[in-house]
Design a protein around this motif. Structure first.
Motif, mmCIF file in Angstrom:
data_model
loop_
_atom_site.group_PDB
_atom_site.id
_atom_site.type_symbol
_atom_site.label_atom_id
_atom_site.label_comp_id
_atom_site.label_asym_id
_atom_site.label_seq_id
_atom_site.Cartn_x
_atom_site.Cartn_y
_atom_site.Cartn_z
ATOM 1 N N GLU A 146 0.748 -1.146 0.075
ATOM 2 C CA GLU A 146 -0.179 0.008 -0.002
ATOM 3 C C GLU A 146 0.880 1.316 -0.154
ATOM 4 O OE1 GLU A 146 -1.889 0.408 3.537
ATOM 5 O OE2 GLU A 146 -2.761 2.266 3.533
ATOM 6 N N ILE A 147 0.621 2.298 -0.764
ATOM 7 C CA ILE A 147 1.334 3.601 -0.760
ATOM 8 C C ILE A 147 0.567 4.688 -0.171
ATOM 9 C CG2 ILE A 147 2.434 5.414 -2.292
ATOM 10 C CD1 ILE A 147 3.777 2.641 -2.825
ATOM 11 N N ARG A 148 1.289 5.066 0.995
ATOM 12 C CA ARG A 148 0.447 6.001 1.798
ATOM 13 C C ARG A 148 0.979 7.531 1.618
ATOM 14 N NH1 ARG A 148 0.745 2.995 7.763
ATOM 15 N NH2 ARG A 148 -0.555 1.082 7.161
ATOM 16 N N LYS A 149 0.019 8.454 1.657
ATOM 17 C CA LYS A 149 0.737 9.632 1.481
ATOM 18 C C LYS A 149 0.915 10.484 2.647
ATOM 19 C CE LYS A 149 -1.453 13.809 -0.542
ATOM 20 N NZ LYS A 149 -0.187 14.588 -0.482
ATOM 21 N N VAL A 161 1.001 -0.765 12.877
ATOM 22 C CA VAL A 161 0.471 0.242 11.825
ATOM 23 C C VAL A 161 1.472 0.398 10.553
ATOM 24 C CG1 VAL A 161 -0.890 1.824 13.594
ATOM 25 C CG2 VAL A 161 1.781 1.812 13.314
ATOM 26 N N SER A 162 2.489 -0.484 10.290
ATOM 27 C CA SER A 162 3.093 -0.510 9.220
ATOM 28 C C SER A 162 2.751 -0.832 8.463
ATOM 29 C CB SER A 162 4.566 -0.886 9.471
ATOM 30 O OG SER A 162 5.561 -0.484 8.482
ATOM 31 N N VAL A 163 3.294 -1.558 7.078
ATOM 32 C CA VAL A 163 2.856 -2.021 5.861
ATOM 33 C C VAL A 163 3.253 -3.562 5.923
ATOM 34 C CG1 VAL A 163 2.545 -0.243 4.662
ATOM 35 C CG2 VAL A 163 4.667 -1.408 4.714
ATOM 36 N N GLY A 164 3.562 -4.204 7.083
ATOM 37 C CA GLY A 164 4.079 -5.832 7.066
ATOM 38 C C GLY A 164 2.790 -6.498 7.098
ATOM 39 N N ASP A 165 3.076 -7.852 7.013
ATOM 40 C CA ASP A 165 1.903 -8.811 6.818
ATOM 41 C C ASP A 165 1.115 -8.877 7.898
ATOM 42 O OD1 ASP A 165 3.250 -9.173 4.403
ATOM 43 O OD2 ASP A 165 3.868 -11.069 4.704
ATOM 44 N N TYR A 166 1.718 -8.632 9.375
ATOM 45 C CA TYR A 166 0.997 -8.864 10.597
ATOM 46 C C TYR A 166 0.664 -7.416 11.099
ATOM 47 C CZ TYR A 166 2.714 -13.280 9.392
ATOM 48 O OH TYR A 166 3.415 -14.325 8.642
ATOM 49 N N VAL A 197 4.915 6.240 10.394
ATOM 50 C CA VAL A 197 3.584 5.120 10.280
ATOM 51 C C VAL A 197 2.569 5.534 11.384
ATOM 52 C CG1 VAL A 197 4.987 3.192 9.342
ATOM 53 C CG2 VAL A 197 4.712 3.660 11.864
ATOM 54 N N THR A 198 2.799 6.543 12.087
ATOM 55 C CA THR A 198 1.967 7.058 13.080
ATOM 56 C C THR A 198 0.386 7.101 12.555
ATOM 57 O OG1 THR A 198 3.493 8.043 14.249
ATOM 58 C CG2 THR A 198 1.284 8.656 14.991
#
Lengths: 418, 418
Positions: free
Chosen positions: B3-6, B257-262, B288-289
């Protein structure tokens, strides 16, 4: 005949107080009660942090050597042999062109020496491809990079703040050795004093110093015994002071330290055989601040004037309490500010002016917090600092640079430099 | 596909958080429990302070007119008709050449309009003599000079500190209307987490964020419910988050809250129907807050990395808690400092560096507190401020001027200006 007292400089008064503090020993408390206490033993790293090589990103753990020669035209393919979430372990070493999918904080699997972030890969059915070579060690949080086992991290005498708690938790300190906190006695003297819930009557005022000092101790998380108020009556005051001293580690009285006919604290100190460290300080407000010592306990005779009482506590009593706990940073932080309005009173003694400091585009500005007399109470409720004007100076003008001491700062400094 | 977050700027993130705080109402507490609370109603002077004309010194109350013409060669004699200790009253008006012996804080007797300090007199059998004339009003603390009945002294929304307590006591506020404090839930997520009293095992670390956040709340005197630790398991985490939200006014989670699988927090927010305010902030550490809102309650998804977690709390959660209480000064005080050592990392995002500031003869110097990564824990335990390096800047050098935010400051500021 009025007694003539010889004023001593503030710095000398602080030095004398700090020379007379006694330590109360140490105790062990659970980590969850350790915030705000003073460390009685240094924090030594019980193990490396991180305790193992780990991934700082979500991505793939690879052998760097397998990425050699990768480019946009020559994408290197990797075969993913498993996945390692944080807290889990890879169960086999990786071989040539193999990779583990790995999450932030997870331990690097055997043979891997670099981590590729998801964003740097194109995923496919069996794994992913790469378009750049990685160096050995790239994107690895190396064991011990934060701290090494045995390293002295935080000295004894440091206040335990939230960051300290994080470090203690990291090393498994479920219990912490801290300094025992003193129990402080508080006695407000003065026939003029009413209780907070009393109606005003002519000639009397409500006791504001007692509640204020309780809050100054609350702010430090120091417990106290309140001995209420005593009228200016020598025998009764002596009795209460003696009882309070027996039951506490330090006594703060307010009022009764000037040269008036009913200022009985000097007589009480004499009756009890307390040694007077000083009974006049070259400061305004609070020149009558008196400190005595008996059987290793300090007696703070603060002025009954609210501004003077407040200042006396912050200048002398607070450092003494921190000193009793072996605190190595007992003094208010100091900095410079530009005076935001004229302050034209001359300063025969060092003057402490309750004030507000504020950061502005032109620097730090400090403005006195209003009506300024030792009896003032409204200005104590305003502001966040104390302006210090040196003795022997005349009035100060807007734009002059002045020293300020920060109030309500959790972390102090190790030296009094004014 | 990741996922790309802005990322949004820190200032914008703070604005969004503060827009979503809800107030919990007010309650009445006894004065002795009011320290550290937020005033829910302004403090209005209930009467003049001082409430009567009084003596600021120990001395004699006279009619100024009787001292006219006094000099060293022409000492004026006064007859002392009685004595007034603080809290007592003179029982008769003074007449020509008469005086009352009067103590500091005592009410000025009828007809008197000046006070002569003991040191300015020579006493004799019947009274004393003077060698200089006094003006009407000289050495009188005039009724209302500190504050006038009806005057607004302190605004609602102000933190109650020891000086505020003194003012409240003066006006007889035995009870004080304050903002209700929120109860905050804390949940640490991560399969890698051990309890503080667990032995280290491969791949795992002890939970330091939970204890740290409890201490950050202790520092604010905010109560909390701890929901312990949850492994990275979606259903279980959802259950605990839902339960915690029902039982508290705000929830802080760490990790996930990051983009990891878990990293399940995003999925949990979605399941619960929470509105995500932002999930990426242009800051380091802590990009990633994530902050979400559900039924008027804020969910703070702080990073599992200790430095990032600490910073996220101080930047976003602390102001939100103060805002929930109507606090008007929710932000850390800012000032300028000179960088005391090189900091060569470039700053694609706004960077927050844990540091120590110190006043020196050449100004305020700030030095980074050591190992600097979002996963760092030792540096959180050191230092007393955060250096803020603007995004889009390259490395900084010794001697450069930088902004710092003061940690652990009881009184904050009303605006975020970085």
């Amino acid at each position: 005949m009025v007694e003539i007292r010889k004023p001593i400089p503030v710095t000398e008064a602080i030095r004398q107080v700090m020379e007379h503090v006694t330590h109360l020993g140490t105790e062990i408390v659970p980590l969850e009660n350790a915030y705000g206490r003073i460390l009685a033993a240094p924090i030594i790293a019980k193990h490396d942090v991180p305790p193992f090589d780990r991934s700082p990103y979500d991505g793939f753990a690879i052998r760097a050597i397998d990425s050699a020669g990768a480019s946009g035209e020559n994408r290197m393919p990797f075969h993913v042999i498993g996945e390692i979430g944080a807290g889990l372990l890879g169960d086999k070493p990786i071989g040539e062109k193999e990779a583990y999918r790995i999450m932030t904080g997870a331990q690097i699997p055997k043979n891997a020496d670099a981590v590729v972030m998801f964003e740097q890969t194109v995923e496919n059915e069996n794994g992913f491809t790469l378009r750049k070579p990685f160096d050995a060690g790239e994107n690895i949080s190396v064991q011990g990079e934060d701290c090494k086992e045995g390293e002295l991290l935080i000295e004894a005498g440091t206040l335990i703040h939230p960051g300290t708690i994080a470090l203690l938790a990291t090393f498994g300190y479920a219990f912490v050795e801290v300094a025992i906190t003193p129990v402080v006695g508080i006695l407000s003297t003065g026939t003029e004093l009413l209780n907070v819930d009393d109606e005003l009557v002519p000639g009397k005022i409500r006791n504001s110093n007692g509640p204020m000092i309780r809050a100054q101790l609350d702010r430090m998380d120091i417990s106290y015994k309140s001995y209420g108020m005593a009228a200016d009556e020598l025998d009764m005051c002596t009795f209460v002071v003696e009882k309070a001293l027996a039951e506490t580690d330090m006594l703060i009285t307010t009022g009764g330290v000037s040269v008036g006919d009913y200022d009985y604290l000097p007589a009480i100190y004499e009756r009890l055989g307390a040694k007077i460290l000083f009974n006049k300080v070259a400061m305004r407000p609070g020149s009558v601040t008196t400190v005595a010592e008996l059987n290793g306990k300090l007696l703070f005779g603060l002025s009954g004037n609210p501004s003077a009482c407040f200042t006396g506590f912050e200048l002398f009593t607070r450092p003494a309490i921190l000193g009793m706990m072996g605190g190595t940073n007992p003094y208010m932080p100091r900095m410079k500010a530009i005076l935001g309005e004229d302050f034209k009173k001359p300063n025969p003694f060092t003057r402490f002016v309750r004030a507000s400091w504020e950061f502005t585009p032109t620097g730090v500005i400090a403005v006195p917090a209003g009506f300024n007399k030792s009896s003032a109470v409204s200005s104590i409720a305003r502001g966040n600092c104390i302006i210090v004007l040196p003795s022997g100076t005349r009035g100060f003008s807007t734009g002059d640079e002045v020293d300020i001491l920060l109030l309500g700062s959790e972390l102090g400094v190790s030296e009094w430099t004014l």
